[in-house]
Design a protein around this motif. Structure first.
Motif, PDB file in Angstrom:
ATOM      1  N   GLY A  55       0.827  -1.193   0.000  1.00  0.00           N
ATOM      2  CA  GLY A  55       0.000   0.000   0.000  1.00  0.00           C
ATOM      3  C   GLY A  55       0.865   1.248   0.000  1.00  0.00           C
ATOM      4  N   VAL A  56       0.504   2.207  -0.843  1.00  0.00           N
ATOM      5  CA  VAL A  56       1.191   3.491  -0.903  1.00  0.00           C
ATOM      6  C   VAL A  56       0.163   4.557  -0.567  1.00  0.00           C
ATOM      7  CG1 VAL A  56       2.393   5.139  -2.389  1.00  0.00           C
ATOM      8  CG2 VAL A  56       2.800   2.688  -2.667  1.00  0.00           C
ATOM      9  N   ILE A  57       0.432   5.325   0.486  1.00  0.00           N
ATOM     10  CA  ILE A  57      -0.461   6.410   0.885  1.00  0.00           C
ATOM     11  C   ILE A  57       0.340   7.698   0.826  1.00  0.00           C
ATOM     12  CG2 ILE A  57      -1.905   7.352   2.712  1.00  0.00           C
ATOM     13  CD1 ILE A  57      -2.285   4.478   3.702  1.00  0.00           C
ATOM     14  N   GLN A  58      -0.113   8.645   0.011  1.00  0.00           N
ATOM     15  CA  GLN A  58       0.579   9.910  -0.145  1.00  0.00           C
ATOM     16  C   GLN A  58      -0.347  11.059   0.239  1.00  0.00           C
ATOM     17  OE1 GLN A  58       2.000   9.245  -4.348  1.00  0.00           O
ATOM     18  NE2 GLN A  58       3.806  10.249  -3.498  1.00  0.00           N
ATOM     19  N   PRO A  59      -0.111  11.698   1.391  1.00  0.00           N
ATOM     20  CA  PRO A  59      -0.881  12.901   1.708  1.00  0.00           C
ATOM     21  C   PRO A  59      -0.307  14.104   0.954  1.00  0.00           C
ATOM     22  CG  PRO A  59       0.566  12.338   3.524  1.00  0.00           C
ATOM     23  CD  PRO A  59       0.723  11.267   2.487  1.00  0.00           C
ATOM     24  N   ASN A  60      -1.001  15.198   1.008  1.00  0.00           N
ATOM     25  CA  ASN A  60      -0.573  16.407   0.313  1.00  0.00           C
ATOM     26  C   ASN A  60       0.816  16.821   0.781  1.00  0.00           C
ATOM     27  OD1 ASN A  60      -0.887  18.399  -1.554  1.00  0.00           O
ATOM     28  ND2 ASN A  60      -2.019  19.772  -0.212  1.00  0.00           N
ATOM     29  N   GLY A  61       1.687  17.175  -0.156  1.00  0.00           N
ATOM     30  CA  GLY A  61       3.036  17.616   0.166  1.00  0.00           C
ATOM     31  C   GLY A  61       4.046  16.496   0.299  1.00  0.00           C
ATOM     32  N   SER A  62       3.675  15.240   0.008  1.00  0.00           N
ATOM     33  CA  SER A  62       4.602  14.105   0.125  1.00  0.00           C
ATOM     34  C   SER A  62       5.659  14.160  -0.966  1.00  0.00           C
ATOM     35  CB  SER A  62       3.883  12.775  -0.033  1.00  0.00           C
ATOM     36  OG  SER A  62       2.780  12.678   0.759  1.00  0.00           O
ATOM     37  N   ALA A  63       6.814  13.591  -0.635  1.00  0.00           N
ATOM     38  CA  ALA A  63       7.877  13.442  -1.627  1.00  0.00           C
ATOM     39  C   ALA A  63       7.477  12.358  -2.625  1.00  0.00           C
ATOM     40  CB  ALA A  63       9.179  13.054  -0.926  1.00  0.00           C
ATOM     41  N   PRO A  64       8.015  12.409  -3.851  1.00  0.00           N
ATOM     42  CA  PRO A  64       7.723  11.348  -4.830  1.00  0.00           C
ATOM     43  C   PRO A  64       8.191   9.994  -4.320  1.00  0.00           C
ATOM     44  CG  PRO A  64       8.784  13.213  -5.889  1.00  0.00           C
ATOM     45  CD  PRO A  64       8.855  13.464  -4.414  1.00  0.00           C
ATOM     46  N   ILE A  65       7.454   8.954  -4.690  1.00  0.00           N
ATOM     47  CA  ILE A  65       7.779   7.593  -4.275  1.00  0.00           C
ATOM     48  C   ILE A  65       8.164   6.790  -5.515  1.00  0.00           C
ATOM     49  CG2 ILE A  65       6.846   5.461  -3.318  1.00  0.00           C
ATOM     50  CD1 ILE A  65       5.146   7.178  -1.488  1.00  0.00           C
ATOM     51  N   ASN A  66       9.379   6.250  -5.506  1.00  0.00           N
ATOM     52  CA  ASN A  66       9.868   5.378  -6.572  1.00  0.00           C
ATOM     53  C   ASN A  66      10.385   4.115  -5.902  1.00  0.00           C
ATOM     54  OD1 ASN A  66       9.563   7.185  -8.868  1.00  0.00           O
ATOM     55  ND2 ASN A  66      11.107   8.407  -7.831  1.00  0.00           N
ATOM     56  N   VAL A  67       9.678   3.000  -6.067  1.00  0.00           N
ATOM     57  CA  VAL A  67      10.036   1.766  -5.360  1.00  0.00           C
ATOM     58  C   VAL A  67      10.038   0.595  -6.342  1.00  0.00           C
ATOM     59  CG1 VAL A  67       9.387   0.182  -3.514  1.00  0.00           C
ATOM     60  CG2 VAL A  67       9.033   2.618  -3.211  1.00  0.00           C
ATOM     61  N   LEU A  68      11.065  -0.238  -6.229  1.00  0.00           N
ATOM     62  CA  LEU A  68      11.155  -1.506  -6.943  1.00  0.00           C
ATOM     63  C   LEU A  68      11.208  -2.605  -5.897  1.00  0.00           C
ATOM     64  CD1 LEU A  68      11.747  -3.412  -9.379  1.00  0.00           C
ATOM     65  CD2 LEU A  68      14.159  -2.934  -8.977  1.00  0.00           C
ATOM     66  N   ILE A  69      10.274  -3.548  -5.983  1.00  0.00           N
ATOM     67  CA  ILE A  69      10.277  -4.718  -5.104  1.00  0.00           C
ATOM     68  C   ILE A  69      10.421  -5.933  -6.007  1.00  0.00           C
ATOM     69  CG2 ILE A  69       8.984  -6.048  -3.402  1.00  0.00           C
ATOM     70  CD1 ILE A  69       7.497  -3.445  -2.697  1.00  0.00           C
ATOM     71  N   ALA A  70      11.519  -6.685  -5.800  1.00  0.00           N
ATOM     72  CA  ALA A  70      11.796  -7.806  -6.690  1.00  0.00           C
ATOM     73  C   ALA A  70      12.182  -9.043  -5.887  1.00  0.00           C
ATOM     74  CB  ALA A  70      12.919  -7.448  -7.654  1.00  0.00           C
ATOM     75  N   ARG A  71      11.692 -10.199  -6.350  1.00  0.00           N
ATOM     76  CA  ARG A  71      12.109 -11.485  -5.785  1.00  0.00           C
ATOM     77  C   ARG A  71      13.340 -11.915  -6.554  1.00  0.00           C
ATOM     78  NH1 ARG A  71      10.984 -13.604  -1.172  1.00  0.00           N
ATOM     79  NH2 ARG A  71       8.810 -13.071  -1.467  1.00  0.00           N
ATOM     80  N   LEU A  72      14.451 -12.093  -5.829  1.00  0.00           N
ATOM     81  CA  LEU A  72      15.716 -12.457  -6.446  1.00  0.00           C
ATOM     82  C   LEU A  72      15.776 -13.967  -6.709  1.00  0.00           C
ATOM     83  CD1 LEU A  72      18.019 -10.227  -4.239  1.00  0.00           C
ATOM     84  CD2 LEU A  72      17.160  -9.765  -6.531  1.00  0.00           C
ATOM     85  N   PRO A  73      16.667 -14.419  -7.599  1.00  0.00           N
ATOM     86  CA  PRO A  73      16.769 -15.852  -7.907  1.00  0.00           C
ATOM     87  C   PRO A  73      17.102 -16.705  -6.673  1.00  0.00           C
ATOM     88  CG  PRO A  73      17.925 -14.578  -9.573  1.00  0.00           C
ATOM     89  CD  PRO A  73      17.505 -13.614  -8.499  1.00  0.00           C
ATOM     90  N   ASN A  74      17.817 -16.134  -5.690  1.00  0.00           N
ATOM     91  CA  ASN A  74      18.158 -16.916  -4.501  1.00  0.00           C
ATOM     92  C   ASN A  74      17.024 -16.922  -3.467  1.00  0.00           C
ATOM     93  OD1 ASN A  74      18.227 -14.380  -3.387  1.00  0.00           O
ATOM     94  ND2 ASN A  74      20.403 -14.411  -2.859  1.00  0.00           N
ATOM     95  N   GLY A  75      15.871 -16.319  -3.808  1.00  0.00           N
ATOM     96  CA  GLY A  75      14.720 -16.308  -2.906  1.00  0.00           C
ATOM     97  C   GLY A  75      14.629 -15.062  -2.055  1.00  0.00           C
ATOM     98  N   GLY A  76      15.659 -14.234  -2.056  1.00  0.00           N
ATOM     99  CA  GLY A  76      15.643 -12.995  -1.278  1.00  0.00           C
ATOM    100  C   GLY A  76      14.718 -11.966  -1.884  1.00  0.00           C
ATOM    101  N   LEU A  77      14.370 -10.965  -1.095  1.00  0.00           N
ATOM    102  CA  LEU A  77      13.474  -9.902  -1.547  1.00  0.00           C
ATOM    103  C   LEU A  77      14.268  -8.594  -1.596  1.00  0.00           C
ATOM    104  CD1 LEU A  77      10.501  -9.562  -2.312  1.00  0.00           C
ATOM    105  CD2 LEU A  77      10.068  -8.854   0.040  1.00  0.00           C
ATOM    106  N   LEU A  78      14.323  -7.953  -2.755  1.00  0.00           N
ATOM    107  CA  LEU A  78      15.017  -6.679  -2.922  1.00  0.00           C
ATOM    108  C   LEU A  78      13.989  -5.561  -2.916  1.00  0.00           C
ATOM    109  CD1 LEU A  78      17.510  -4.917  -3.753  1.00  0.00           C
ATOM    110  CD2 LEU A  78      16.798  -5.332  -6.114  1.00  0.00           C
ATOM    111  N   ILE A  79      14.183  -4.588  -2.028  1.00  0.00           N
ATOM    112  CA  ILE A  79      13.322  -3.402  -1.990  1.00  0.00           C
ATOM    113  C   ILE A  79      14.224  -2.208  -2.234  1.00  0.00           C
ATOM    114  CG2 ILE A  79      11.734  -2.019  -0.633  1.00  0.00           C
ATOM    115  CD1 ILE A  79      11.067  -4.585   0.937  1.00  0.00           C
ATOM    116  N   LYS A  80      14.118  -1.615  -3.404  1.00  0.00           N
ATOM    117  CA  LYS A  80      14.986  -0.505  -3.803  1.00  0.00           C
ATOM    118  C   LYS A  80      14.167   0.764  -3.901  1.00  0.00           C
ATOM    119  CE  LYS A  80      18.734   1.293  -5.558  1.00  0.00           C
ATOM    120  NZ  LYS A  80      19.795   1.683  -4.684  1.00  0.00           N
ATOM    121  N   ARG A  81      14.577   1.785  -3.153  1.00  0.00           N
ATOM    122  CA  ARG A  81      13.910   3.085  -3.191  1.00  0.00           C
ATOM    123  C   ARG A  81      14.752   4.080  -3.910  1.00  0.00           C
ATOM    124  NH1 ARG A  81      10.623   5.237   1.664  1.00  0.00           N
ATOM    125  NH2 ARG A  81      10.529   6.780   0.103  1.00  0.00           N
TER     126      ARG A  81
END
Length: 170
Positions: free
Chosen positions: A144-170
């Motif tokens: 869930g992404v909730i942006q109230p007025n005046g929030s900074a831009p949100i750029n997020v990548l969430i990826a499941r890696l081949p080794n099973g790990g979870l990458l969250i890149k902002r």
């Protein structure tokens, strides 16, 4: 012998005709039907043609049609001054995405690529808000992404890696 030549000639003619028909069909332009359903415009009236009257006379009644007007926008796009934009790309199965924007000049992009059974929601409540969210090769995530007025831009990548790990890149 005459019959054999005639039969062979007939088969040649039939083969040539089949080739010509196949070429004509291949050269015929093909157009798909529109995916949109035409809707009547407000104020349109259907013409009524001759209606028989009880005493045998007929009265030609025609309802007045309005002059051709400019195309109307869909109700959700007809408010002037508010330019919100939300787009989604989903490649996978059973993904659910909801984008809700309240305010003006908001932009939201969501991509669910090679994902299954993900739930994504974006709520932008303000003006000039930006969000870009990509879920790559994920399964069963709720984001869930909730942006109230005046929030900074949100750029997020969430990826499941081949080794099973979870990458969250902002």
């Amino acid at each position: 012998m005459y019959f054999a030549l005639t039969a062979r000639f007939s088969r040649c003619i039939m083969a040539a005709a089949a080739v010509l028909i196949a070429q004509a069909v291949a050269l015929t332009p093909v157009a798909a039907e529109s995916a949109y359903v035409a809707q009547s415009q407000a104020g349109d009236r259907l013409p009524i043609h001759a209606v028989p009257v009880a005493n045998g006379l007929s009265a030609a009644l025609t309802a007045a049609r309005p002059a051709v007007t400019a195309p109307r926008l869909a109700p959700e796009a007809s408010i002037t001054g508010i330019r919100n934009f939300a787009q989604t790309i989903q490649i996978g199965n059973y993904n659910q995405v909801a984008q809700i924007q309240n305010g003006a000049n908001n932009l939201s992009n969501i991509g669910v690529i090679a994902g299954n059974s993900n739930n994504v929601g974006v709520l932008q409540a303000g003006n000039n808000l930006r969000s870009n969210l990509v879920l790559l090769n994920t399964q069963g995530l709720s984001v869930g992404v909730i942006q109230p007025n005046g929030s900074a831009p949100i750029n997020v990548l969430i990826a499941r890696l081949p080794n099973g790990g979870l990458l969250i890149k902002r």
